[in-house]
Design an enzyme around this catalytic site. Structure first.
Site, PDB file in Angstrom:
ATOM      1  CG  ASP A 181      -1.685   0.368   0.834  1.00  0.00           C
ATOM      2  OD1 ASP A 181      -2.200   1.818   1.008  1.00  0.00           O
ATOM      3  OD2 ASP A 181      -3.677   0.124   1.083  1.00  0.00           O
ATOM      4  CG  HIS A 214      -5.251   3.623   0.976  1.00  0.00           C
ATOM      5  ND1 HIS A 214      -4.338   2.567   0.541  1.00  0.00           N
ATOM      6  CD2 HIS A 214      -6.654   4.077   1.081  1.00  0.00           C
ATOM      7  CE1 HIS A 214      -5.547   1.802   0.855  1.00  0.00           C
ATOM      8  NE2 HIS A 214      -6.964   2.662   0.411  1.00  0.00           N
ATOM      9  CB  SER A 365      -8.981   0.358   0.753  1.00  0.00           C
ATOM     10  OG  SER A 365      -8.122   1.073  -0.710  1.00  0.00           O
TER      11      SER A 365
END
Length: 435
Positions: A181, A214, A365
């Site tokens: 990620d 994220h 996600s």
């Protein structure tokens, strides 16, 4: 392969993190700006690479091919790369040996006036070329938004999935999850001791790594500490996280992030070398031949890969959800019924944010992270489960849950564990609880 022209692997020495036996390599260079800003000008080629035996040092022992730092680039592969560049007017900008596939991976920059598809067709016909493909781009599969009343539905996903009941039997101890990620706030108090190692395939900016949103959100859903009188509870609060930065954020204050074929391939190889049992891919993009090969190799080695569902035009042909062997996950919403996907909470998920913070995030996600955590709960009790059996257990444990927006189908983690352990049932009061 020149020192300036290759992207190698770097272990970030961050407080609280220890390193693993990843492939030893020189210090990595920063990802060239062109690969981020103009990916259409680049192609990725893999060449057969069969290096000769490397002489052992006195007192050393041969560790074999898998995960060994002895895997190098052969003179023949280097020569082929130079010949391709000369023949087709290309410039090599990055190169990297991929031990798992026994290939040498090279990224070439195209001439300004070249037609990429023509160049790829010509490259594919060259001797020694195993794969010639575009340098594709991928995006994070979610977005953060403010919540006016943040405590109303706080961590409702854990209750929908019956995680508190599942924790009676497992908290994920002994399982290692690779989060490929953006970076992760490894100093977050709710991740203390959970991040086992880090790698950065984008740059050398340790501060940027720790301030990425994220990856921090995804890691928080999976592994936030339980019973520490602080913050939230992760789905699998006793797992180990490998934080592998293969994506860069477009805006430091937002979730949106971008990756490419090269950086994701490096992340997948690092996950394999780092002996991850689960790989979490909360990204979406087009099907990619090189990434599909690495996922197939990971699956062959028993690694379970969990990936975000593609949306829109990519829904039937996207990566990672339609790569063979991937457990594909989408957000649990009313009327969501795609047989290829499993479903988990992904709307307004309360999770970690950088600088020790907390906030809400949405998207596949987060749904993917929920399922990666559940996979770890099952693997902790039954390490021999393969991807096929794991998906069967999770599909059979999918149940309907009431939400303010209507009934949704979502995985029940406690039911999956109960089926695997041949327990009769989970407590009804916990299974049906929602907020």
């Amino acid at each position: 392969m020149t020192r300036a022209g290759c992207l190698m692997l770097l272990v970030l020495a961050l407080t609280g993190c220890s390193t693993l036996a990843f492939d030893e390599a020189p210090e990595t260079a920063e990802l060239p700006a062109g690969l981020m800003n103009e990916p259409e000008r680049y192609v990725l080629v893999t060449l057969r690479n069969e290096p000769g035996p490397v002489p052992a040092r006195a007192g050393s022992s041969w560790r074999g091919y898998h995960g060994s730092a002895a895997y190098t680039v052969s003179a023949k592969a280097r020569s082929r790369a130079r010949a391709l560049a000369r023949t087709h007017g290309l410039q090599e900008v990055a190169a990297w040996p991929i031990p798992s596939l026994r290939v040498h991976c090279v990224v070439f920059e195209l001439p300004r006036d070249a037609a990429r598809e023509d160049v790829l067709a010509n490259l594919a016909r060259e001797p020694g070329v195993q794969l010639a493909q575009p340098l594709q781009t991928f995006a994070s599969a979610g977005s953060t938004r403010a919540y006016n009343d943040p405590y109303v539905d706080l961590q409702r996903g854990l209750h929908q999935m019956a995680i508190p009941a599942a924790h009676r039997w497992s908290r994920g101890r002994g399982v290692r999850i690779a989060v490929i990620d953006t970076g992760v706030d490894v100093r977050h108090p709710d991740l203390a001791g959970r991040v086992r190692a880090t790698r950065n395939f984008i740059d050398r900016d340790a501060a940027r790594f720790e301030s990425d949103r994220h990856g921090t959100e995804v890691a928080g859903v999976i592994a936030a500490l339980a019973d520490n009188s602080l913050g939230i509870v992760g789905v699998a609060p006793e797992v180990e996280i490998l934080a592998l930065k293969a994506c860069w954020q477009l805006d430091p204050a937002a979730d949106a992030a971008v990756c490419n074929s090269l950086t994701l391939a490096q992340g997948l190889q690092a996950a394999i070398t780092g002996r991850a049992q689960v790989i979490n891919l909360s990204v979406v993009g087009p099907l990619d031949p090189l990434l599909a090969q690495l996922i197939a190799e990971a699956s062959r080695r028993g690694v379970i890969v969990v990936g975000a569902a593609s949306a829109g035009s990519d829904a039937r042909s996207g990566f990672p959800s339609h790569a063979a062997g991937v457990i594909a996950v989408d957000v649990a919403r009313p009327h969501a019924r795609a047989p290829h996907y499993l479903y988990a909470p992904g709307d307004d998920v309360f999770t970690l944010t950088p600088a020790g913070g907390y906030g809400f995030a949405s998207g596949s996600s987060l749904a993917t992270a929920h399922v990666s955590g559940v996979v770890a709960l099952l693997l902790s009790r039954h390490p021999g489960l393969d991807g096929t059996r794991m998906r069967e257990l999770l599909a059979l444990a999918t149940q309907q849950f009431p939400t303010p927006r209507g009934e949704v189908a979502s995985i029940n983690a406690c039911a999956a564990l109960a089926a695997m352990l041949q327990e009769r049932s989970c407590p009804q009061a916990v299974v049906g609880a929602t907020r």
